[in-house]
Design an enzyme around this catalytic site. Structure first.
Site, PDB file in Angstrom:
ATOM      1  N   THR A 372       0.865  -1.186   0.000  1.00  0.00           N
ATOM      2  CA  THR A 372       0.000   0.000   0.000  1.00  0.00           C
ATOM      3  C   THR A 372       0.902   1.236   0.000  1.00  0.00           C
ATOM      4  O   THR A 372       2.125   1.124   0.159  1.00  0.00           O
ATOM      5  CB  THR A 372      -0.978  -0.052   1.193  1.00  0.00           C
ATOM      6  OG1 THR A 372      -1.728  -1.259   1.059  1.00  0.00           O
ATOM      7  CG2 THR A 372      -1.930   1.106   1.263  1.00  0.00           C
ATOM      8  N   ASN A 392      -3.408  -4.077  -1.779  1.00  0.00           N
ATOM      9  CA  ASN A 392      -3.440  -4.901  -0.566  1.00  0.00           C
ATOM     10  C   ASN A 392      -2.065  -5.494  -0.271  1.00  0.00           C
ATOM     11  O   ASN A 392      -1.140  -4.755   0.057  1.00  0.00           O
ATOM     12  CB  ASN A 392      -4.546  -5.951  -0.611  1.00  0.00           C
ATOM     13  CG  ASN A 392      -4.893  -6.437   0.792  1.00  0.00           C
ATOM     14  OD1 ASN A 392      -4.604  -5.754   1.766  1.00  0.00           O
ATOM     15  ND2 ASN A 392      -5.482  -7.597   0.910  1.00  0.00           N
ATOM     16  N   ASP A 414      -9.814  -8.220   2.175  1.00  0.00           N
ATOM     17  CA  ASP A 414     -10.274  -7.236   3.166  1.00  0.00           C
ATOM     18  C   ASP A 414     -11.727  -7.462   3.564  1.00  0.00           C
ATOM     19  O   ASP A 414     -12.211  -6.862   4.532  1.00  0.00           O
ATOM     20  CB  ASP A 414     -10.101  -5.805   2.629  1.00  0.00           C
ATOM     21  CG  ASP A 414      -8.678  -5.300   2.820  1.00  0.00           C
ATOM     22  OD1 ASP A 414      -7.909  -5.937   3.548  1.00  0.00           O
ATOM     23  OD2 ASP A 414      -8.326  -4.256   2.219  1.00  0.00           O
ATOM     24  N   SER A 443     -12.047  -1.066   4.461  1.00  0.00           N
ATOM     25  CA  SER A 443     -10.624  -0.712   4.442  1.00  0.00           C
ATOM     26  C   SER A 443     -10.222  -0.070   5.763  1.00  0.00           C
ATOM     27  O   SER A 443     -11.060   0.399   6.534  1.00  0.00           O
ATOM     28  CB  SER A 443     -10.386   0.281   3.296  1.00  0.00           C
ATOM     29  OG  SER A 443      -9.073   0.769   3.317  1.00  0.00           O
ATOM     30  N   SER A 444      -8.910  -0.041   5.997  1.00  0.00           N
ATOM     31  CA  SER A 444      -8.366   0.715   7.136  1.00  0.00           C
ATOM     32  C   SER A 444      -7.639   1.972   6.673  1.00  0.00           C
ATOM     33  O   SER A 444      -7.067   2.696   7.505  1.00  0.00           O
ATOM     34  CB  SER A 444      -7.377  -0.152   7.918  1.00  0.00           C
ATOM     35  OG  SER A 444      -7.999  -1.317   8.384  1.00  0.00           O
ATOM     36  N   GLY A 463      -0.059   0.121   5.997  1.00  0.00           N
ATOM     37  CA  GLY A 463       0.188  -0.667   7.206  1.00  0.00           C
ATOM     38  C   GLY A 463      -0.986  -1.523   7.632  1.00  0.00           C
ATOM     39  O   GLY A 463      -1.047  -1.942   8.791  1.00  0.00           O
ATOM     40  N   GLY A 464      -1.915  -1.789   6.702  1.00  0.00           N
ATOM     41  CA  GLY A 464      -3.024  -2.687   7.011  1.00  0.00           C
ATOM     42  C   GLY A 464      -3.803  -2.189   8.214  1.00  0.00           C
ATOM     43  O   GLY A 464      -4.097  -0.995   8.346  1.00  0.00           O
TER      44      GLY A 464
HETATM   45  O1  DON Z   1      -7.553  -1.255   2.624  1.00  0.00           O
HETATM   46  C1  DON Z   1      -6.913  -1.752   3.538  1.00  0.00           C
HETATM   47  O2  DON Z   1      -7.140  -1.561   4.708  1.00  0.00           O
HETATM   48  C2  DON Z   1      -5.752  -2.663   3.185  1.00  0.00           C
HETATM   49  N1  DON Z   1      -5.948  -3.231   1.893  1.00  0.00           N
HETATM   50  C3  DON Z   1      -4.473  -1.898   3.273  1.00  0.00           C
HETATM   51  C4  DON Z   1      -3.282  -2.780   3.082  1.00  0.00           C
HETATM   52  C5  DON Z   1      -2.021  -2.231   3.595  1.00  0.00           C
HETATM   53  O3  DON Z   1      -1.958  -1.141   4.105  1.00  0.00           O
HETATM   54  C6  DON Z   1      -0.837  -3.109   3.464  1.00  0.00           C
HETATM   55  N2  DON Z   1       0.315  -2.505   4.085  1.00  0.00           N
HETATM   56  N3  DON Z   1       1.116  -2.972   4.777  1.00  0.00           N
END
Ligand code: DON
Length: 603
Positions: A372, A392, A414, A443-444, A463-464
């Protein structure tokens, strides 16, 4: 050349040439006015693409298109035409704040149980690898939309740098090389041909050329969204996905639309918070946490107590994420209630001096960053963009349909594949985030603006699940008086997400005494192996006109501040200018690509 004009030329040459200091008075009647603009992104070439567009008269929205497209080429593990994201925009002319939602959508043939076996068990990695993991991309539509609706320049101008980088190639960085090593096993042959041409991960500095991606970008440049969602590119995407076992159909691409949504708003002390709306959970969870935390005077607290209350707020807000949040076009979400101060007071009432086990919060669910990308842009008129884009996982699903150069996302992960079963980030969810045809996965991503009477910040990070707590920590720093973005993007991080019921922290982020204090309060705390996140932040001091920008030292990005001529400067003209850059971390970084820069008037 008049003395006045020569002096201004000198100022501009210094700015264009990188680090220099100029001390000279601008004559009061001099027509050219300098106002500061900035770009911070995860790759120096993307930052440069944005700065070049600003220099050529584009606004922050044109620059956002240029940065996004360049990142799609030079940071292929993080985002791209095969993915999506959220663009938070502020238009200075009328004060409009809006969010362009270019999030991916589930294919129309998707089903709630599509990743479960005959016994109802979730099939490991089915929502992560290969074309079945890919949702319908939104980024190409978002770029065309932003250029047409908010930009000043033709889409073709803003895509030109990306096309050039795709065609001429860009050099492999350490981070790209490392992630290629980790993820190469999921690549299909077309993706391997682009990124692993010799069969092995490329050497540092080797050039990666993406001629097919250049052609796809050109189709977008020539025909706008139809260049991607109809015609030959669409045909190639569909036939490639179907040949690989995926379920995309022409109608999926034809029916994809971006949606403009009203951002989530909140306050913390004197700070206005403007952040991502559902289908991102970012804004709601961020504002919920801030509302709860307003009930304590955090800066006066010692570390264990302060961290304890932060963690308890995180736990409760992430629980609401799991229970209530999803695509607002599919599930009703009481955003206003969730972000209200009265709701926060109720939440706070259950917080004690001891850790609340997540299971005690009335759990109705069963069971239990290097990817991301984010960038921030500010232009000389005060327009601004905070955008977080994603495919993702690193390199998404690893699947590239033949002759497209487009790496597809694995954003389907997600969704909640089954209530209570954790996704790749350990996040659980229920029916609100169940898979449905055409639905956007929760999403985050948390692109955010923070505003006080004197300052404005634009920030975000990948950062998920940890994105929202990273933005929270930076927002608290800002609210408690910090104005240096370099300090905020650098600060050590910790995180709690309701389930699993434990505090995650970066190595060294919590001192031994703090950890001991937290454990006494009943918390489980585990260090991460590595630091996480890649925050890109701009801070504009409205009173002085000083603009500062910073790129997270954990990444390989670049922040750049530039002085641009403007007819109607936002603020009284900059009398004198000083451009300074921090030392570079890698030998190939030129002065223009310093990680942190500030351009400020000399008093
Ligand atoms: O939309 C989201 O929350 C995730 N797909 C984001 C993924 C992400 O930030 C990966 N990073 N480390």
């Amino acid at each position: 050349m008049s003395g006045k004009r020569a002096a201004w030329r000198l100022a501009r040459a210094c700015v264009a040439g990188g680090i220099c200091a100029v001390s000279m008075a601008a004559p009061a009647d001099s027509p050219p006015k300098l106002s500061n603009a900035a770009v911070a992104s995860a790759h120096p070439l993307a930052t440069r693409a944005g700065v070049d567009i600003l220099r050529r008269g584009g606004n922050a929205f044109d620059a956002a298109v240029a940065v996004s497209a360049a990142l799609a080429v030079v940071e292929p593990m993080g985002s791209g035409l095969g993915g999506g994201g959220f663009f938070l925009l502020h238009r200075a002319r009328d004060g409009l704040d809006t969010m362009v939602d270019g999030r991916e959508r589930a294919p129309l043939a998707a089903r709630a149980d599509m990743y479960r076996d005959a016994d109802g068990r979730v099939i490991p990695r089915a929502s992560l690898d290969g074309p079945l993991a890919a949702a319908i991309p939104g980024e190409p539509a978002a770029l065309a939309y932003i250029a047409a609706r908010y930009g000043k320049l033709p889409l073709a101008d803003s895509l030109a740098a990306a096309i050039q980088h795709a065609r001429s190639g860009f050099a492999v960085t350490a981070r790209l090389q490392q992630l290629l090593k980790q993820r190469q096993k999921v690549f299909n042959p077309h993706a391997r041909a682009v990124y692993l041409a010799g069969g092995d991960p490329p050497a540092l500095g080797a050039m990666i050329r993406q001629p097919q991606l250049a052609e796809t970008l050109e189709a977008l440049s020539d025909h706008g969204r139809d260049g991607f969602y109809a015609g030959p590119v669409a045909e190639r995407l569909i036939s490639g996905v179907v040949a690989g076992g995926g379920i995309w159909a022409r109608e999926d691409l034809a029916r994809y639309r971006v949606v403009e949504r009203t951002p989530v708003r909140g306050t913390y002390l004197d700070v206005q918070v403007i952040s991502a709306a559902p289908p991102s959970s970012g804004g709601v969870v961020l504002v919920e946490m801030l509302n709860m935390l307003e009930n304590w005077t955090l800066p006066r607290m010692e570390a264990p107590a302060r961290v304890h209350y932060l963690v308890e707020a995180m736990r409760r807000a992430y629980r609401d994420r799991a229970l209530y949040l999803g695509d607002p076009d599919f599930v009703p979400i009481g955003v206003q209630q969730l972000v209200s101060k009265s709701y926060a007071r109720k939440q706070v009432a259950s917080i004690t001096d001891m850790a609340t086990p997540s299971g005690d919060l009335g759990d109705d669910l069963a069971g239990g960053g290097a990817d991301t990308t984010h960038f921030s842009v500010l232009d000389s008129q005060g327009n601004r963009v905070a955008a977080t884009l994603s495919i993702n996982s690193a390199f998404g699903s690893g699947f590239m349909p033949a002759a497209t150069g487009v790496l597809l996302n694995n954003e389907m992960d997600d969704f909640s594949s089954k209530p209570g079963v954790a996704n790749v980030y350990g996040l659980v969810g229920g029916t609100a985030n169940a898979i449905a045809p055409g639905k956007r996965p929760l999403s985050s991503m948390t692109p955010t603006f923070l505003e006080t009477d004197d300052s404005v910040a634009a920030l975000g990070t990948p950062g998920g699940s940890r994105i929202i707590t990273m933005v929270l920590l930076a927002a608290l720093d800002f609210a408690h008086g910090e104005r240096d973005p370099a300090a905020m993007v650098e600060r050590p991080r910790f995180h709690h997400q309701y389930l699993p019921d434990q505090i995650f922290f970066e190595p060294g982020a919590l001192a031994p005494a703090t950890l001991a204090g937290l454990r006494e309060r009943g918390h489980i705390a585990e260090p991460h192996k590595e630091r996480y996140g890649n925050m890109q932040m701009i801070v504009w001091d409205k009173q002085s006109g000083v603009v500062r920008a910073a790129s997270d030292p954990r990444g390989e990005g670049a922040a750049q501040v530039v002085a641009l001529e403007t007819r109607e400067a936002r603020r009284p003209p900059v009398d004198t200018a000083r451009l300074s850059g921090l030392p570079h971390r890698s030998p190939d970084r030129t002065p223009l690509q310093a990680p942190t820069q500030s351009l400020q008037p000399i008093r």
